[in-house]
Design a protein around this motif. Sequence first.
Motif, PDB file in Angstrom:
ATOM      1  N   THR A  95       2.703  11.193  -5.586  1.00  0.00           N
ATOM      2  CA  THR A  95       3.449  10.131  -4.917  1.00  0.00           C
ATOM      3  C   THR A  95       2.573   9.411  -3.900  1.00  0.00           C
ATOM      4  O   THR A  95       2.524   8.179  -3.857  1.00  0.00           O
ATOM      5  CB  THR A  95       4.673  10.718  -4.185  1.00  0.00           C
ATOM      6  OG1 THR A  95       5.438  11.452  -5.121  1.00  0.00           O
ATOM      7  CG2 THR A  95       5.525   9.633  -3.565  1.00  0.00           C
ATOM      8  N   ALA A  96       1.843  10.191  -3.094  1.00  0.00           N
ATOM      9  CA  ALA A  96       0.998   9.585  -2.055  1.00  0.00           C
ATOM     10  C   ALA A  96      -0.073   8.705  -2.685  1.00  0.00           C
ATOM     11  O   ALA A  96      -0.323   7.591  -2.225  1.00  0.00           O
ATOM     12  CB  ALA A  96       0.357  10.679  -1.201  1.00  0.00           C
ATOM     13  N   LEU A  97      -0.699   9.193  -3.775  1.00  0.00           N
ATOM     14  CA  LEU A  97      -1.737   8.401  -4.436  1.00  0.00           C
ATOM     15  C   LEU A  97      -1.153   7.118  -4.995  1.00  0.00           C
ATOM     16  O   LEU A  97      -1.740   6.049  -4.866  1.00  0.00           O
ATOM     17  CB  LEU A  97      -2.389   9.208  -5.565  1.00  0.00           C
ATOM     18  CG  LEU A  97      -3.448  10.203  -5.120  1.00  0.00           C
ATOM     19  CD1 LEU A  97      -3.908  11.044  -6.304  1.00  0.00           C
ATOM     20  CD2 LEU A  97      -4.633   9.485  -4.511  1.00  0.00           C
ATOM     21  N   TYR A  98       0.016   7.224  -5.597  1.00  0.00           N
ATOM     22  CA  TYR A  98       0.617   6.006  -6.150  1.00  0.00           C
ATOM     23  C   TYR A  98       0.904   5.004  -5.030  1.00  0.00           C
ATOM     24  O   TYR A  98       0.531   3.839  -5.108  1.00  0.00           O
ATOM     25  CB  TYR A  98       1.897   6.312  -6.927  1.00  0.00           C
ATOM     26  CG  TYR A  98       2.493   5.039  -7.482  1.00  0.00           C
ATOM     27  CD1 TYR A  98       1.926   4.392  -8.563  1.00  0.00           C
ATOM     28  CD2 TYR A  98       3.593   4.434  -6.857  1.00  0.00           C
ATOM     29  CE1 TYR A  98       2.416   3.200  -9.030  1.00  0.00           C
ATOM     30  CE2 TYR A  98       4.099   3.231  -7.316  1.00  0.00           C
ATOM     31  CZ  TYR A  98       3.508   2.613  -8.410  1.00  0.00           C
ATOM     32  OH  TYR A  98       3.984   1.424  -8.852  1.00  0.00           O
ATOM     33  N   LEU A  99       1.562   5.476  -3.983  1.00  0.00           N
ATOM     34  CA  LEU A  99       1.964   4.564  -2.906  1.00  0.00           C
ATOM     35  C   LEU A  99       0.763   3.936  -2.213  1.00  0.00           C
ATOM     36  O   LEU A  99       0.757   2.751  -1.910  1.00  0.00           O
ATOM     37  CB  LEU A  99       2.818   5.303  -1.878  1.00  0.00           C
ATOM     38  CG  LEU A  99       4.225   5.688  -2.332  1.00  0.00           C
ATOM     39  CD1 LEU A  99       4.927   6.481  -1.250  1.00  0.00           C
ATOM     40  CD2 LEU A  99       5.037   4.460  -2.700  1.00  0.00           C
ATOM     41  N   GLU A 100      -0.286   4.742  -1.979  1.00  0.00           N
ATOM     42  CA  GLU A 100      -1.423   4.220  -1.216  1.00  0.00           C
ATOM     43  C   GLU A 100      -2.402   3.439  -2.078  1.00  0.00           C
ATOM     44  O   GLU A 100      -2.949   2.430  -1.636  1.00  0.00           O
ATOM     45  CB  GLU A 100      -2.179   5.373  -0.549  1.00  0.00           C
ATOM     46  CG  GLU A 100      -1.558   5.867   0.740  1.00  0.00           C
ATOM     47  CD  GLU A 100      -1.379   4.774   1.763  1.00  0.00           C
ATOM     48  OE1 GLU A 100      -2.351   4.074   2.068  1.00  0.00           O
ATOM     49  OE2 GLU A 100      -0.249   4.606   2.251  1.00  0.00           O
ATOM     50  N   PHE A 111       9.914   0.116   1.315  1.00  0.00           N
ATOM     51  CA  PHE A 111      11.241   0.740   1.328  1.00  0.00           C
ATOM     52  C   PHE A 111      11.149   2.197   0.867  1.00  0.00           C
ATOM     53  O   PHE A 111      11.689   3.097   1.509  1.00  0.00           O
ATOM     54  CB  PHE A 111      12.156  -0.076   0.402  1.00  0.00           C
ATOM     55  CG  PHE A 111      13.544   0.479   0.245  1.00  0.00           C
ATOM     56  CD1 PHE A 111      14.491   0.320   1.255  1.00  0.00           C
ATOM     57  CD2 PHE A 111      13.903   1.146  -0.915  1.00  0.00           C
ATOM     58  CE1 PHE A 111      15.770   0.828   1.103  1.00  0.00           C
ATOM     59  CE2 PHE A 111      15.175   1.667  -1.080  1.00  0.00           C
ATOM     60  CZ  PHE A 111      16.112   1.515  -0.067  1.00  0.00           C
ATOM     61  N   VAL A 112      10.432   2.428  -0.227  1.00  0.00           N
ATOM     62  CA  VAL A 112      10.265   3.791  -0.746  1.00  0.00           C
ATOM     63  C   VAL A 112       9.566   4.658   0.298  1.00  0.00           C
ATOM     64  O   VAL A 112       9.990   5.777   0.598  1.00  0.00           O
ATOM     65  CB  VAL A 112       9.469   3.778  -2.074  1.00  0.00           C
ATOM     66  CG1 VAL A 112       9.129   5.195  -2.510  1.00  0.00           C
ATOM     67  CG2 VAL A 112      10.253   3.061  -3.155  1.00  0.00           C
ATOM     68  N   GLU A 113       8.489   4.116   0.884  1.00  0.00           N
ATOM     69  CA  GLU A 113       7.727   4.864   1.892  1.00  0.00           C
ATOM     70  C   GLU A 113       8.601   5.286   3.060  1.00  0.00           C
ATOM     71  O   GLU A 113       8.591   6.434   3.496  1.00  0.00           O
ATOM     72  CB  GLU A 113       6.587   3.989   2.433  1.00  0.00           C
ATOM     73  CG  GLU A 113       5.277   4.209   1.728  1.00  0.00           C
ATOM     74  CD  GLU A 113       4.194   3.273   2.237  1.00  0.00           C
ATOM     75  OE1 GLU A 113       4.202   2.907   3.426  1.00  0.00           O
ATOM     76  OE2 GLU A 113       3.339   2.893   1.417  1.00  0.00           O
ATOM     77  N   ILE A 160       4.337  16.649   2.787  1.00  0.00           N
ATOM     78  CA  ILE A 160       3.019  16.543   2.142  1.00  0.00           C
ATOM     79  C   ILE A 160       2.699  15.081   1.814  1.00  0.00           C
ATOM     80  O   ILE A 160       1.560  14.648   1.963  1.00  0.00           O
ATOM     81  CB  ILE A 160       2.946  17.402   0.859  1.00  0.00           C
ATOM     82  CG1 ILE A 160       3.417  18.820   1.150  1.00  0.00           C
ATOM     83  CG2 ILE A 160       1.533  17.426   0.308  1.00  0.00           C
ATOM     84  CD1 ILE A 160       3.350  19.750  -0.034  1.00  0.00           C
ATOM     85  N   VAL A 161       3.702  14.330   1.381  1.00  0.00           N
ATOM     86  CA  VAL A 161       3.466  12.916   1.048  1.00  0.00           C
ATOM     87  C   VAL A 161       2.942  12.176   2.278  1.00  0.00           C
ATOM     88  O   VAL A 161       1.914  11.495   2.222  1.00  0.00           O
ATOM     89  CB  VAL A 161       4.749  12.228   0.529  1.00  0.00           C
ATOM     90  CG1 VAL A 161       4.526  10.728   0.406  1.00  0.00           C
ATOM     91  CG2 VAL A 161       5.157  12.792  -0.812  1.00  0.00           C
ATOM     92  N   VAL A 162       3.634  12.348   3.405  1.00  0.00           N
ATOM     93  CA  VAL A 162       3.240  11.612   4.613  1.00  0.00           C
ATOM     94  C   VAL A 162       1.843  12.027   5.068  1.00  0.00           C
ATOM     95  O   VAL A 162       0.991  11.182   5.364  1.00  0.00           O
ATOM     96  CB  VAL A 162       4.289  11.816   5.729  1.00  0.00           C
ATOM     97  CG1 VAL A 162       3.790  11.218   7.038  1.00  0.00           C
ATOM     98  CG2 VAL A 162       5.609  11.182   5.325  1.00  0.00           C
ATOM     99  N   GLY A 201      -7.441  16.610   4.951  1.00  0.00           N
ATOM    100  CA  GLY A 201      -6.155  16.177   5.499  1.00  0.00           C
ATOM    101  C   GLY A 201      -4.995  16.551   4.595  1.00  0.00           C
ATOM    102  O   GLY A 201      -3.936  16.968   5.075  1.00  0.00           O
ATOM    103  N   ILE A 202      -5.206  16.410   3.294  1.00  0.00           N
ATOM    104  CA  ILE A 202      -4.137  16.740   2.354  1.00  0.00           C
ATOM    105  C   ILE A 202      -3.820  18.227   2.412  1.00  0.00           C
ATOM    106  O   ILE A 202      -2.665  18.641   2.463  1.00  0.00           O
ATOM    107  CB  ILE A 202      -4.540  16.305   0.921  1.00  0.00           C
ATOM    108  CG1 ILE A 202      -4.657  14.778   0.860  1.00  0.00           C
ATOM    109  CG2 ILE A 202      -3.534  16.807  -0.097  1.00  0.00           C
ATOM    110  CD1 ILE A 202      -5.120  14.234  -0.476  1.00  0.00           C
TER     111      ILE A 202
END
Lengths: 291, 277
Positions: A95-100, A111-113, A160-162, A201-202
């Motif tokens: 999710t994090a990779l997709y969003l970023e 909105f999703v974030e 974890i996403v944040v 960080g992850i």
Amino acid sequence: MLMDAEVIDKKRNPRIMKNNLMKMLFLFSTLIGLVILIVLLSTTLLDGWRYLTLDFFTNFSSSRPSRAGVKGAIIGTLWLMAFTTPIAIFLSVGTALYLEEYAPKNKFTKFVETNIANLAGVPSVVFGLLGLTIFVRQFGLGNSVLAASLTLALMIMPVIVVASQEALRTVPVAVREASIGMGASKWQTVYRIILPAAIPGIITGIILAISRAIGETAPLVVIGIPVALLATPSSPLDSFQALPMQIYNWVKMPQAEFQNLTAAGIIVLLALLMMMNLVAIVIRNKYSKRY
Amino acid sequence: MIMTKEKTSAIHLANKDLESSPTVTQNNEIFIAKNFNLWYGENHALKDINLSFHENEISAIIGPSGCGKSTFIKSLNRMVEMVPGVLTEGEILYRDKNILDKDMSVEELRTKVGMVFQKPNPFPKSIYDNVSYGPRIHGIKDKKTLDLIVEKSLRQAAIWDEVKDRLNDNAYGLSGGQQQRICIARTLAVEPDIVLMDEPTSALDPISTIKIEDLMQELKKEYSIIIVTHNMQQAARVSDKTAFFYQGNVIEFNDTNIIFENPHDKRTEDYVTGRFG
């Protein structure tokens, strides 16, 4: 001269005193937390260390304190974490990779974030209800390792996403440009440049989240994890015991000896936690790179 | 040639009839911008750009801050698209193919059109891994071939002798000037057709700057170079052609000596003589 030397002289001492006062105040805040933590840990250790016998680790739970142990709970918790961790990592880092990295920077992404960040504040018991409705009943998984793992994975996912998003953002644009500018695909850039730089960080985020999951009791209560079970799971579809449930069960018992067992159980839980943190620190140092 | 580079001689021939600008040389045109416009949202950053760049030449783009010179050079490998909200219009032909076409693969374009950036930006990896990064992402796995590419690229970037004994050291341990030459070697390792340089020496000391300028003269024999520079003396020293950008327009594009000694436009003259900018 616009700066009046007399005024400056007069104000100097009060300024410095105020600074010292604030420093003491902050030190006091720090110490309060520290002292209480030390008291808690030492009373737990004092109450529990004598009960950490071999029998304690090899016995299942029992209604008689002298024969009660954490074998089922430890093995159950390990099973639980063995499934929660990979599921959570896959969902959250993806999710994090997709969003970023991939998602277009538009209002929908924003909105999703925001909503994922807000999920981090949802009480764990609500996740328990979600797990009960969807995984236990709808998917018919019952009170199995898998149902509980999926529930806990969803619960810790926002954390974890944040954390992963924050870590990905610290990778400088310059090195992304260097990779993209040579004709690397997005995934090659992510895999070879961005992820290695973001991994410390992850991992920190993952460990914080797993530490929360390992001690979580409320969702397990809602899902209906048994407190008395004389078997260890042999597949992810079996039911299991968990350490926090075991501790929660003992602390409710009337016999005084169970209070000591509770303390012993907490020590075991803390030891598990510390071991996991140690592994995380080792991984983090191995991958640590500077820019 | 270690990596296979397509020979495009057919296109070279076809290009001959396109050479009609007043500054004709015998070299083939490699990039042609035709009525190219670019907007950052509402901001019209590049206006009707018409320019052509030739093989085995160094073309310099000069102009005051905010004139659009960096935006233009980043349009040539479409890196400008990393900025959200960019809109373009017109054509940029790279060897007769419009790179702004939807079916143009940016990965392929950026393999042919390499770029060196303003600040040295090595990866936090060893010198060897930095230089072999490009060939590796394009699928070269053979250690011997990689060794050859790394050595050749480092030699081309005139830094082989300084680093040959410490190829496994982290590139971050090098000086800024050395890092920039590692970055040039890294770009050359993919064997591009053309190298874009976006103010490559602005973060470097004078000695490193001279080294990189000398290097460019060597590279010109095999590559075409387009360089954006803030430094007019640098443009005068290194380039064959110079384009003067001002407020998103190309004011003048001509042989470098004409731009600096006998410019046709008053604004070019004012800029190169230091009256503004």
